[in-house]
Design a protein around this motif. Structure first.
Motif, PDB file in Angstrom:
ATOM      1  N   THR A   1     -23.819   6.515 -12.507  1.00 13.22           N
ATOM      2  CA  THR A   1     -22.914   5.859 -11.882  1.00 13.22           C
ATOM      3  C   THR A   1     -21.854   5.171 -12.579  1.00 13.22           C
ATOM      4  O   THR A   1     -20.649   4.965 -12.342  1.00 13.22           O
ATOM      5  CB  THR A   1     -23.671   4.897 -10.920  1.00 13.22           C
ATOM      6  OG1 THR A   1     -24.337   5.746  -9.884  1.00 13.22           O
ATOM      7  CG2 THR A   1     -22.471   4.290  -9.941  1.00 13.22           C
ATOM      8  N   SER A   2     -22.388   4.370 -13.902  1.00  9.56           N
ATOM      9  CA  SER A   2     -21.388   3.661 -14.750  1.00  9.56           C
ATOM     10  C   SER A   2     -20.453   4.343 -15.284  1.00  9.56           C
ATOM     11  O   SER A   2     -19.335   3.860 -15.989  1.00  9.56           O
ATOM     12  CB  SER A   2     -22.274   2.783 -15.640  1.00  9.56           C
ATOM     13  OG  SER A   2     -22.772   3.741 -16.559  1.00  9.56           O
ATOM     14  N   GLU A   3     -20.704   5.977 -15.362  1.00 12.96           N
ATOM     15  CA  GLU A   3     -19.566   6.639 -15.868  1.00 12.96           C
ATOM     16  C   GLU A   3     -18.633   7.452 -15.161  1.00 12.96           C
ATOM     17  O   GLU A   3     -17.812   8.110 -15.673  1.00 12.96           O
ATOM     18  CB  GLU A   3     -20.436   7.875 -16.440  1.00 12.96           C
ATOM     19  CG  GLU A   3     -21.127   7.611 -17.911  1.00 12.96           C
ATOM     20  CD  GLU A   3     -22.229   8.525 -18.153  1.00 12.96           C
ATOM     21  OE1 GLU A   3     -21.938   9.653 -18.167  1.00 12.96           O
ATOM     22  OE2 GLU A   3     -23.540   8.186 -18.382  1.00 12.96           O
ATOM     23  N   ILE A   4     -18.456   6.950 -13.849  1.00 19.55           N
ATOM     24  CA  ILE A   4     -17.491   7.390 -13.031  1.00 19.55           C
ATOM     25  C   ILE A   4     -16.184   6.366 -13.212  1.00 19.55           C
ATOM     26  O   ILE A   4     -16.420   5.538 -13.413  1.00 19.55           O
ATOM     27  CB  ILE A   4     -17.892   7.700 -11.568  1.00 19.55           C
ATOM     28  CG1 ILE A   4     -18.128   6.024 -11.066  1.00 19.55           C
ATOM     29  CG2 ILE A   4     -19.167   8.508 -11.335  1.00 19.55           C
ATOM     30  CD1 ILE A   4     -18.340   6.254  -9.379  1.00 19.55           C
ATOM     31  N   VAL A   5     -15.128   6.817 -12.611  1.00 21.92           N
ATOM     32  CA  VAL A   5     -14.122   5.984 -12.524  1.00 21.92           C
ATOM     33  C   VAL A   5     -13.845   6.019 -10.822  1.00 21.92           C
ATOM     34  O   VAL A   5     -14.114   7.022 -10.251  1.00 21.92           O
ATOM     35  CB  VAL A   5     -12.695   6.645 -13.008  1.00 21.92           C
ATOM     36  CG1 VAL A   5     -11.563   5.825 -12.387  1.00 21.92           C
ATOM     37  CG2 VAL A   5     -12.767   6.343 -14.589  1.00 21.92           C
ATOM     38  N   LEU A   6     -13.588   5.054 -10.248  1.00 23.59           N
ATOM     39  CA  LEU A   6     -13.443   4.958  -8.934  1.00 23.59           C
ATOM     40  C   LEU A   6     -12.068   4.580  -8.643  1.00 23.59           C
ATOM     41  O   LEU A   6     -11.362   3.805  -9.174  1.00 23.59           O
ATOM     42  CB  LEU A   6     -14.382   3.733  -8.181  1.00 23.59           C
ATOM     43  CG  LEU A   6     -14.755   3.462  -6.983  1.00 23.59           C
ATOM     44  CD1 LEU A   6     -15.228   4.985  -6.257  1.00 23.59           C
ATOM     45  CD2 LEU A   6     -15.552   2.555  -6.751  1.00 23.59           C
ATOM     46  N   ALA A   7     -11.754   5.043  -7.350  1.00 25.59           N
ATOM     47  CA  ALA A   7     -10.252   4.712  -6.896  1.00 25.59           C
ATOM     48  C   ALA A   7     -10.195   4.556  -5.618  1.00 25.59           C
ATOM     49  O   ALA A   7     -10.491   5.289  -4.803  1.00 25.59           O
ATOM     50  CB  ALA A   7      -9.408   6.104  -7.162  1.00 25.59           C
ATOM     51  N   TYR A   8      -9.716   3.188  -5.198  1.00 25.24           N
ATOM     52  CA  TYR A   8      -9.812   2.867  -3.742  1.00 25.24           C
ATOM     53  C   TYR A   8      -8.121   2.999  -3.322  1.00 25.24           C
ATOM     54  O   TYR A   8      -7.250   2.559  -3.882  1.00 25.24           O
ATOM     55  CB  TYR A   8      -9.810   1.286  -3.566  1.00 25.24           C
ATOM     56  CG  TYR A   8      -9.682   0.656  -2.183  1.00 25.24           C
ATOM     57  CD1 TYR A   8      -9.925   1.496  -1.072  1.00 25.24           C
ATOM     58  CD2 TYR A   8      -8.625  -0.322  -1.970  1.00 25.24           C
ATOM     59  CE1 TYR A   8      -9.687   1.000   0.200  1.00 25.24           C
ATOM     60  CE2 TYR A   8      -8.195  -0.661  -0.901  1.00 25.24           C
ATOM     61  CZ  TYR A   8      -8.712   0.024   0.341  1.00 25.24           C
ATOM     62  OH  TYR A   8      -8.403  -0.427   1.616  1.00 25.24           O
ATOM     63  N   GLU A   9      -8.006   4.191  -2.400  1.00 25.56           N
ATOM     64  CA  GLU A   9      -6.980   4.625  -1.903  1.00 25.56           C
ATOM     65  C   GLU A   9      -6.842   4.395  -0.555  1.00 25.56           C
ATOM     66  O   GLU A   9      -7.224   5.575   0.250  1.00 25.56           O
ATOM     67  CB  GLU A   9      -6.352   5.843  -2.508  1.00 25.56           C
ATOM     68  CG  GLU A   9      -6.561   6.083  -4.018  1.00 25.56           C
ATOM     69  CD  GLU A   9      -5.615   7.250  -4.331  1.00 25.56           C
ATOM     70  OE1 GLU A   9      -4.638   6.919  -4.984  1.00 25.56           O
ATOM     71  OE2 GLU A   9      -5.905   8.417  -3.880  1.00 25.56           O
ATOM     72  N   PRO A  10      -6.164   3.396   0.144  1.00 25.74           N
ATOM     73  CA  PRO A  10      -6.213   3.314   1.588  1.00 25.74           C
ATOM     74  C   PRO A  10      -5.117   4.387   1.999  1.00 25.74           C
ATOM     75  O   PRO A  10      -4.104   4.556   1.595  1.00 25.74           O
ATOM     76  CB  PRO A  10      -5.583   2.018   1.929  1.00 25.74           C
ATOM     77  CG  PRO A  10      -4.985   1.230   0.404  1.00 25.74           C
ATOM     78  CD  PRO A  10      -5.667   2.252  -0.656  1.00 25.74           C
ATOM     79  N   VAL A  11      -5.704   5.280   3.198  1.00 33.49           N
ATOM     80  CA  VAL A  11      -4.962   6.542   3.484  1.00 33.49           C
ATOM     81  C   VAL A  11      -3.749   6.074   3.931  1.00 33.49           C
ATOM     82  O   VAL A  11      -2.450   6.793   3.444  1.00 33.49           O
ATOM     83  CB  VAL A  11      -5.718   7.184   4.289  1.00 33.49           C
ATOM     84  CG1 VAL A  11      -4.986   8.505   4.899  1.00 33.49           C
ATOM     85  CG2 VAL A  11      -6.963   7.481   3.809  1.00 33.49           C
ATOM     86  N   TRP A  12      -3.316   4.811   4.332  1.00 31.89           N
ATOM     87  CA  TRP A  12      -2.085   4.519   5.126  1.00 31.89           C
ATOM     88  C   TRP A  12      -1.395   4.106   4.227  1.00 31.89           C
ATOM     89  O   TRP A  12       0.049   3.704   4.435  1.00 31.89           O
ATOM     90  CB  TRP A  12      -2.242   3.237   6.347  1.00 31.89           C
ATOM     91  CG  TRP A  12      -3.332   2.263   5.525  1.00 31.89           C
ATOM     92  CD1 TRP A  12      -4.922   2.133   5.808  1.00 31.89           C
ATOM     93  CD2 TRP A  12      -2.663   1.104   5.070  1.00 31.89           C
ATOM     94  NE1 TRP A  12      -5.140   1.053   5.146  1.00 31.89           N
ATOM     95  CE2 TRP A  12      -4.057   0.368   4.608  1.00 31.89           C
ATOM     96  CE3 TRP A  12      -1.551   0.442   4.425  1.00 31.89           C
ATOM     97  CZ2 TRP A  12      -4.212  -0.922   3.801  1.00 31.89           C
ATOM     98  CZ3 TRP A  12      -1.935  -0.732   3.780  1.00 31.89           C
ATOM     99  CH2 TRP A  12      -3.081  -1.263   3.614  1.00 31.89           C
ATOM    100  N   ALA A  13      -1.632   3.854   2.845  1.00 28.48           N
ATOM    101  CA  ALA A  13      -0.899   3.459   1.824  1.00 28.48           C
ATOM    102  C   ALA A  13      -0.088   4.482   0.860  1.00 28.48           C
ATOM    103  O   ALA A  13       0.580   4.301   0.045  1.00 28.48           O
ATOM    104  CB  ALA A  13      -1.320   2.334   0.902  1.00 28.48           C
ATOM    105  N   ILE A  14      -0.862   5.687   1.099  1.00 27.68           N
ATOM    106  CA  ILE A  14      -0.504   6.854   0.187  1.00 27.68           C
ATOM    107  C   ILE A  14       0.891   7.510   0.413  1.00 27.68           C
ATOM    108  O   ILE A  14       1.131   8.002   1.600  1.00 27.68           O
ATOM    109  CB  ILE A  14      -1.480   7.921   0.099  1.00 27.68           C
ATOM    110  CG1 ILE A  14      -2.926   7.377  -0.563  1.00 27.68           C
ATOM    111  CG2 ILE A  14      -1.223   9.156  -0.487  1.00 27.68           C
ATOM    112  CD1 ILE A  14      -4.071   8.098  -0.399  1.00 27.68           C
ATOM    113  N   GLY A  15       1.761   7.558  -0.286  1.00 28.23           N
ATOM    114  CA  GLY A  15       3.024   8.039  -0.145  1.00 28.23           C
ATOM    115  C   GLY A  15       3.910   7.637   1.043  1.00 28.23           C
ATOM    116  O   GLY A  15       4.850   8.000   1.497  1.00 28.23           O
ATOM    117  N   THR A  16       3.476   6.347   1.450  1.00 28.50           N
ATOM    118  CA  THR A  16       4.040   5.826   2.653  1.00 28.50           C
ATOM    119  C   THR A  16       5.006   4.737   2.388  1.00 28.50           C
ATOM    120  O   THR A  16       6.013   4.216   2.811  1.00 28.50           O
ATOM    121  CB  THR A  16       3.290   5.400   3.612  1.00 28.50           C
ATOM    122  OG1 THR A  16       2.471   4.115   2.957  1.00 28.50           O
ATOM    123  CG2 THR A  16       2.200   6.375   4.250  1.00 28.50           C
ATOM    124  N   GLY A  17       4.816   4.153   1.039  1.00 28.71           N
ATOM    125  CA  GLY A  17       5.768   3.280   0.764  1.00 28.71           C
ATOM    126  C   GLY A  17       5.229   1.771   0.972  1.00 28.71           C
ATOM    127  O   GLY A  17       5.488   0.652   0.542  1.00 28.71           O
TER     128      GLY A  17
END
Ligand code: PGA
Length: 250
Positions: free
Chosen positions: A158-174
């Motif tokens: 687990t410590s070898e992953i990179v995690l990305a928090y991407e709220p779907v409502w914020a993606i490509g929406t400005g």
């Protein structure tokens, strides 16, 4: 920990445009000690081009997906071993566009993360809630469920992953999450990681969703925001470099 700024080109690019973009990046970086680690995740057909242009530069590269399968009759899929052939350091897994438009489940995303790790490729595991889930008060439950599936599959890695928090409502929406909204979720994820690994502080937790040259500094100043996964703004060298420069020094 040094921040990681990773570009996600999505399904954009062309040989000539890629070359111009990467040459501008390299020129912009010459003679400066970059404030952050950097990577670009590009469409699979361009991996050879990106490898040849970025080898020996401070910019790493990766793919936007990886098959959960090793090899064989999986038309259209790209295996982790193929990504290794082009020296990919990273592979995004579980991007919300794949979960939404390609029906990827938590279990499939976890299998992809596991496959990548097995080949020495760092998976950039994306998690995030939809607007409806946020409005229903389910944000924490959703991201924890998505991360739990990956932790269950990769266990001691687990410590070898990179995690990305991407709220779907914020993606490509400005519409960006506020630094406080993002920090809150990042802290929840860090706490969940700490139950699974002795070194939760080693895991980069990136924020993604309309991060740009203007809002990057305030997001990257948050204690649990360890970098960014950048879509639209990664297609312009100047914007990408300004996000890198907005990373606080360590
Ligand atoms: P965006 O995309 O920066 O264009 O919002 C981020 C992502 O989807 O990774």
């Amino acid at each position: 920990m040094k921040k990681l700024i990773a570009g996600n080109w999505k399904m954009n690019g062309a040989l000539a445009a890629n070359e111009a973009l990467l040459r501008s990046l390299i020129t912009g970086l010459s003679g400066v000690a970059p404030a952050a680690d950097m990577a670009v995740c590009v469409p699979a057909p361009y991996l050879a081009q990106v490898q040849s242009l970025l080898s020996g530069t401070p910019v790493a590269w990766g793919a936007q997906d990886v098959s959960a399968h090793e090899q064989g009759a999986y038309t259209g899929e790209v295996s982790g071993a193929m990504l290794k052939d082009f020296a990919c350091r990273y592979a995004i897994v579980g991007h919300s566009e794949r979960r939404q438009f390609h029906g990827e489940t938590d279990a499939l995303v976890a299998a992809k993360a596991q496959r990548a790790l097995g080949l020495g490729i760092t998976p950039i595991v994306c998690v995030g809630e939809t607007l409806a889930e946020r409005e229903a008060g389910d944000t924490e439950q959703v991201v924890k469920r998505q991360l739990a599936a990956v932790i269950h599959a990769v266990a001691h890695c687990t410590s070898e992953i990179v995690l990305a928090y991407e709220p779907v409502w914020a993606i490509g929406t400005g519409k960006t999450a506020t630094p406080e909204q993002a920090q809150h979720v990042h802290a929840v994820l860090r706490k969940q990681l700490s139950a699974a690994t002795q070194h939760p502080e080693r895991v980069h937790i990136l924020y993604g969703g309309s991060m740009n040259a203007t809002n990057a500094a305030s997001l990257l100043a948050q204690p649990d925001i360890d970098g960014g996964l950048i879509g639209g703004a990664s297609l312009k060298a100047d914007d990408f470099l300004r996000i890198v420069a907005a990373s606080p020094a360590v």
